[in-house]
Design an enzyme around this catalytic site. Structure first.
Site, mmCIF file in Angstrom:
data_model
loop_
_atom_site.group_PDB
_atom_site.id
_atom_site.type_symbol
_atom_site.label_atom_id
_atom_site.label_comp_id
_atom_site.label_asym_id
_atom_site.label_seq_id
_atom_site.Cartn_x
_atom_site.Cartn_y
_atom_site.Cartn_z
ATOM 1 N N GLU A 103 -19.831 48.445 33.173
ATOM 2 C CA GLU A 103 -20.564 47.249 33.608
ATOM 3 C C GLU A 103 -21.248 47.519 34.943
ATOM 4 O O GLU A 103 -20.780 48.359 35.718
ATOM 5 C CB GLU A 103 -19.571 46.081 33.806
ATOM 6 C CG GLU A 103 -19.558 45.062 32.694
ATOM 7 C CD GLU A 103 -20.758 44.125 32.698
ATOM 8 O OE1 GLU A 103 -21.822 44.477 33.249
ATOM 9 O OE2 GLU A 103 -20.636 43.042 32.123
ATOM 10 N N ASP A 104 -22.314 46.796 35.220
ATOM 11 C CA ASP A 104 -22.963 46.912 36.532
ATOM 12 C C ASP A 104 -22.201 46.130 37.591
ATOM 13 O O ASP A 104 -21.919 46.633 38.669
ATOM 14 C CB ASP A 104 -24.426 46.434 36.446
ATOM 15 C CG ASP A 104 -24.578 45.055 35.801
ATOM 16 O OD1 ASP A 104 -23.582 44.493 35.302
ATOM 17 O OD2 ASP A 104 -25.722 44.538 35.790
ATOM 18 N N ASP A 107 -18.989 39.375 38.515
ATOM 19 C CA ASP A 107 -19.175 38.271 39.464
ATOM 20 C C ASP A 107 -18.072 37.236 39.187
ATOM 21 O O ASP A 107 -16.983 37.329 39.718
ATOM 22 C CB ASP A 107 -20.592 37.729 39.259
ATOM 23 C CG ASP A 107 -20.971 36.636 40.226
ATOM 24 O OD1 ASP A 107 -20.249 36.415 41.201
ATOM 25 O OD2 ASP A 107 -22.018 35.982 40.015
ATOM 26 N N ARG A 169 -35.092 46.660 39.357
ATOM 27 C CA ARG A 169 -34.107 47.513 38.648
ATOM 28 C C ARG A 169 -34.262 48.981 39.022
ATOM 29 O O ARG A 169 -33.308 49.736 38.996
ATOM 30 C CB ARG A 169 -34.267 47.379 37.128
ATOM 31 C CG ARG A 169 -33.822 46.039 36.570
ATOM 32 C CD ARG A 169 -33.649 46.153 35.049
ATOM 33 N NE ARG A 169 -33.624 44.854 34.404
ATOM 34 C CZ ARG A 169 -32.540 44.094 34.252
ATOM 35 N NH1 ARG A 169 -31.391 44.502 34.736
ATOM 36 N NH2 ARG A 169 -32.602 42.944 33.636
HETATM 37 P P1 IMP Z 1 -20.293 37.120 35.470
HETATM 38 O O1 IMP Z 1 -20.144 36.693 34.049
HETATM 39 O O2 IMP Z 1 -20.372 35.923 36.395
HETATM 40 O O3 IMP Z 1 -19.246 38.104 35.938
HETATM 41 O O4 IMP Z 1 -21.704 37.767 35.623
HETATM 42 C C1 IMP Z 1 -21.983 39.046 35.258
HETATM 43 C C2 IMP Z 1 -23.459 39.271 35.077
HETATM 44 O O5 IMP Z 1 -24.272 38.439 35.957
HETATM 45 C C3 IMP Z 1 -23.786 40.681 35.470
HETATM 46 O O6 IMP Z 1 -23.622 41.573 34.385
HETATM 47 C C4 IMP Z 1 -25.204 40.566 35.969
HETATM 48 O O7 IMP Z 1 -26.097 40.651 34.897
HETATM 49 C C5 IMP Z 1 -25.294 39.186 36.564
HETATM 50 N N1 IMP Z 1 -25.059 39.210 38.026
HETATM 51 C C6 IMP Z 1 -24.008 38.718 38.702
HETATM 52 N N2 IMP Z 1 -24.132 38.906 40.037
HETATM 53 C C7 IMP Z 1 -25.315 39.551 40.192
HETATM 54 C C8 IMP Z 1 -26.026 40.046 41.361
HETATM 55 O O8 IMP Z 1 -25.605 39.934 42.515
HETATM 56 N N3 IMP Z 1 -27.195 40.663 41.104
HETATM 57 C C9 IMP Z 1 -27.725 40.833 39.849
HETATM 58 N N4 IMP Z 1 -27.111 40.376 38.755
HETATM 59 C C10 IMP Z 1 -25.910 39.749 38.922
#
Ligand code: IMP
Length: 181
Positions: A103-104, A107, A169
């Site tokens: 995963e990148d 959050d 990106r």
């Molecule tokens: P989560 O479900 O809240 O953990 O969100 C995960 C996804 O939200 C990641 O795979 C990203 O695509 C996007 N995301 C969350 N934080 C960031 C950020 O700071 N920059 C860019 N994309 C983010």
């Protein structure tokens, strides 16, 4: 997740290309030692992980097959709803395979939580997760992230695969956007 104001300047460096390279080499080493003698299935979560994935894979010296999983979140992206739409699925069976999901960024953790449940249902022999970035203060679910590159604050970051409104990106570093005053 807090997003930057729309009137922002160019991204400032949060994690340099050199630091990314160093830390990714460490992660690759750890994975290589943990999985010594095994074959792995490495899954890239699109789109945000594509640069991280291609860099770390080239540092892991193990027999590896690559799969790509496309996901997008439903609804208002400012607050992740945890509803994830699979836009590109894996065709290969994962049963009895050693799977690592790349995963990148984690959050709230809701996306990863959904993906873990989805992949576990395919009965892999093992499933671990590796995220380049993690925002520990934003986590809303208790999920295992086995390999973490960098823990960062709640700021919205871009670059090295990560976007803001489809942009940034291609930056070689992880940056943040400052609102202009
Ligand atoms: P989560 O479900 O809240 O953990 O969100 C995960 C996804 O939200 C990641 O795979 C990203 O695509 C996007 N995301 C969350 N934080 C960031 C950020 O700071 N920059 C860019 N994309 C983010």
């Amino acid at each position: 997740m807090s997003k930057p104001a729309s009137n922002h300047s160019d991204p400032k460096v949060l994690i340099s290309a050199e630091k990314l390279d160093e830390r990714i080499a460490e992660l690759a080493n750890e994975i290589q030692n943990d999985y010594a003698g095994r074959e792995i299935v490495a899954i890239c979560v699109l789109k945000g992980s594509f640069i991280f994935f291609s860099d770390i894979l080239r540092k892991i010296d193990l027999p590896t097959s690559c799969e790509f999983l496309g996901v997008s979140s439903y609804g208002d992206k400012k607050v992740s709803s945890g509803e994830v739409k699979v836009t590109l699925d894996i065709n290969e069976p994962l049963e009895n395979k050693h799977v690592i999901l790349f995963e990148d960024i984690v959050d709230s953790g809701l996306t990863l939580s959904y993906l873990i449940a989805n992949l576990r249902a395919r009965r892999p022999a093992s499933l671990r997760t590796c995220s380049l970035l993690m925002k520990p203060d934003s986590m809303r679910v208790d999920i295992p992230v086995d390999y973490v590159g960098f823990k960062i604050g709640p700021e919205f970051v871009v670059g090295y695969g990560l976007d803001y409104a489809g942009k940034f990106r291609g930056l070689p570093f992880i940056g943040f956007l400052e609102a202009e005053h």
